[in-house]
Design a protein around this motif. Structure first.
Motif, short mmCIF file in Angstrom:
data_model
loop_
_atom_site.label_atom_id
_atom_site.label_comp_id
_atom_site.label_asym_id
_atom_site.label_seq_id
_atom_site.Cartn_x
_atom_site.Cartn_y
_atom_site.Cartn_z
N PHE A 127 -20.85 -24.61 29.30
CA PHE A 127 -20.25 -24.09 28.07
C PHE A 127 -21.03 -22.88 27.57
CE2 PHE A 127 -19.53 -23.76 23.57
CZ PHE A 127 -18.21 -24.13 23.37
N ALA A 128 -22.36 -22.99 27.57
CA ALA A 128 -23.21 -21.90 27.09
C ALA A 128 -22.99 -20.63 27.90
CB ALA A 128 -24.67 -22.31 27.13
N TYR A 131 -19.40 -19.10 27.14
CA TYR A 131 -19.22 -18.50 25.82
C TYR A 131 -20.46 -17.74 25.36
CZ TYR A 131 -15.12 -21.46 25.89
OH TYR A 131 -13.92 -22.04 26.25
N GLY A 139 -14.49 -19.89 21.92
CA GLY A 139 -15.60 -20.82 22.06
C GLY A 139 -16.30 -21.10 20.75
N ALA A 143 -17.62 -24.91 19.75
CA ALA A 143 -19.06 -25.09 19.86
C ALA A 143 -19.62 -26.05 18.81
CB ALA A 143 -19.76 -23.74 19.72
N VAL A 146 -23.24 -22.29 16.64
CA VAL A 146 -22.95 -20.88 16.88
C VAL A 146 -24.18 -20.08 16.50
CG1 VAL A 146 -21.56 -18.91 16.19
CG2 VAL A 146 -20.47 -21.14 16.53
N SER A 159 -29.59 -20.36 23.56
CA SER A 159 -28.37 -21.12 23.82
C SER A 159 -28.56 -22.07 25.00
CB SER A 159 -27.20 -20.17 24.10
OG SER A 159 -26.90 -19.36 22.99
N ARG A 168 -23.43 -28.00 22.75
CA ARG A 168 -22.56 -26.91 23.19
C ARG A 168 -22.76 -25.72 22.25
NH1 ARG A 168 -16.95 -30.01 23.08
NH2 ARG A 168 -17.84 -30.42 21.01
N VAL A 169 -23.22 -24.63 22.81
CA VAL A 169 -23.61 -23.47 22.00
C VAL A 169 -22.84 -22.23 22.44
CG1 VAL A 169 -25.53 -22.06 21.19
CG2 VAL A 169 -25.94 -24.46 21.84
N ALA A 170 -22.30 -21.53 21.46
CA ALA A 170 -21.69 -20.22 21.69
C ALA A 170 -22.52 -19.20 20.91
CB ALA A 170 -20.25 -20.20 21.22
#
Length: 275
Positions: A127-128, A131, A139, A143, A146, A159, A168-170
């Motif tokens: 995910f990182a 996004y 994303g 996330a 953020v 991230s 989960r990081v955007a």
């Protein structure tokens, strides 16, 4: 002082021994250290070859070998050949054995078993990457966290570090010349964190970045006035959002991540931080 070579020897990936070694080395900033990593070592013959190489290079040894015979081999070799060494796992296993009265399994890599937590971590890492750097603004809505910041405020490594904690990081770069995506204003401010830095530090980081690309160090990208303009713009955005702002100028990635993890409202996250 002459440069120091550290051999990281493990019967698994070697991440633990490497982290211990790097943590220790970080307290000696004037010492130049090179690392050589030897993962998945599970036979005495291969270990012997690595130890002989360490002897030639007068290397320090950091090791995580759950097999007591292999670990003993390292200790005896190091003592005989006057090499500095540190066992990162056997003492901890002995403490556990003493506390529980149980014998350790002695199986390498059990910490990396393919549990649901492991797969969640892999998904968070993917995910990182997907996004990162505002590639896809959708994303931001998916996330857990953020991260906002101008260029070179360590958004990407932060991230990925948080992703390794199953979050989960955007992240989204900020610039006066770039239009902010509409999705940003739909995110709960409690899940947004703004990064800032001192202009002189950012200038140096950006100059080094330009040099690594084979370009002149001084450019509009590394101009102090332009950097200050970017930071002022970012501060206005942070104030408008109402998010927590973190000055990363004197913080490591780990310290910044800890601040975020201590500040985030886990009630807003469907899968809280895994220990």
């Amino acid at each position: 002082m002459s440069p120091i070579t550290i051999f990281v020897i493990s019967d698994s990936s070697g991440e633990t021994a490497l982290t211990v070694a790097q943590t220790a080395v970080s307290q000696f900033p004037s010492v130049h250290v090179s690392y050589q990593r030897f993962p998945f070592i599970q036979t005495d013959s291969i270990l012997e070859g690595i130890l002989n190489l360490a002897k030639k290079q007068k290397a320090m040894l950091f090791h995580t070998l759950v097999n007591p015979q292999l670990s003993q081999h390292v200790r005896e070799f190091a003592q005989t050949n006057h090499l500095q060494h540190f066992d990162c796992i056997q003492p901890a296993m002995q403490v556990m054995e003493s506390a529980t009265g149980l014998k350790p399994e002695g199986v390498p890599g059990l910490v990396h078993n393919l549990t649901d937590t492991y797969f969640d971590r892999i998904a968070a890492m993917e995910f990182a990457v997907a996004y990162d750097d505002g590639k896809d603004p959708t994303g931001l809505l998916k996330a857990d966290i953020v991260i906002l910041g101008v260029s070179r405020t360590s958004k990407t490594p932060l991230s990925l570090f948080l992703a390794n904690r199953n979050l989960r990081v955007a992240n989204l770069p900020l610039s006066p010349k770039t239009q902010l995506p509409d999705q940003l204003w739909q995110v709960d401010p409690k899940r947004i964190f703004g990064l800032t830095n001192r202009p002189e530090i950012l200038r140096k980081i950006r100059q080094e970045r330009m040099i690594s690309y084979g370009l002149p160090a001084d450019s509009a990208y590394s101009d102090t006035g332009k950097i200050q303009e970017e930071l002022d713009y970012a501060q206005k955005i942070y104030k408008k959002i109402g998010c927590l702002v973190i000055d990363v100028s004197n913080k490591s990635i780990e310290e910044t991540a800890t601040l975020i993890m201590e500040s985030v409202d886990y009630d807003l996250i469907p899968h809280p931080l895994d220990d």
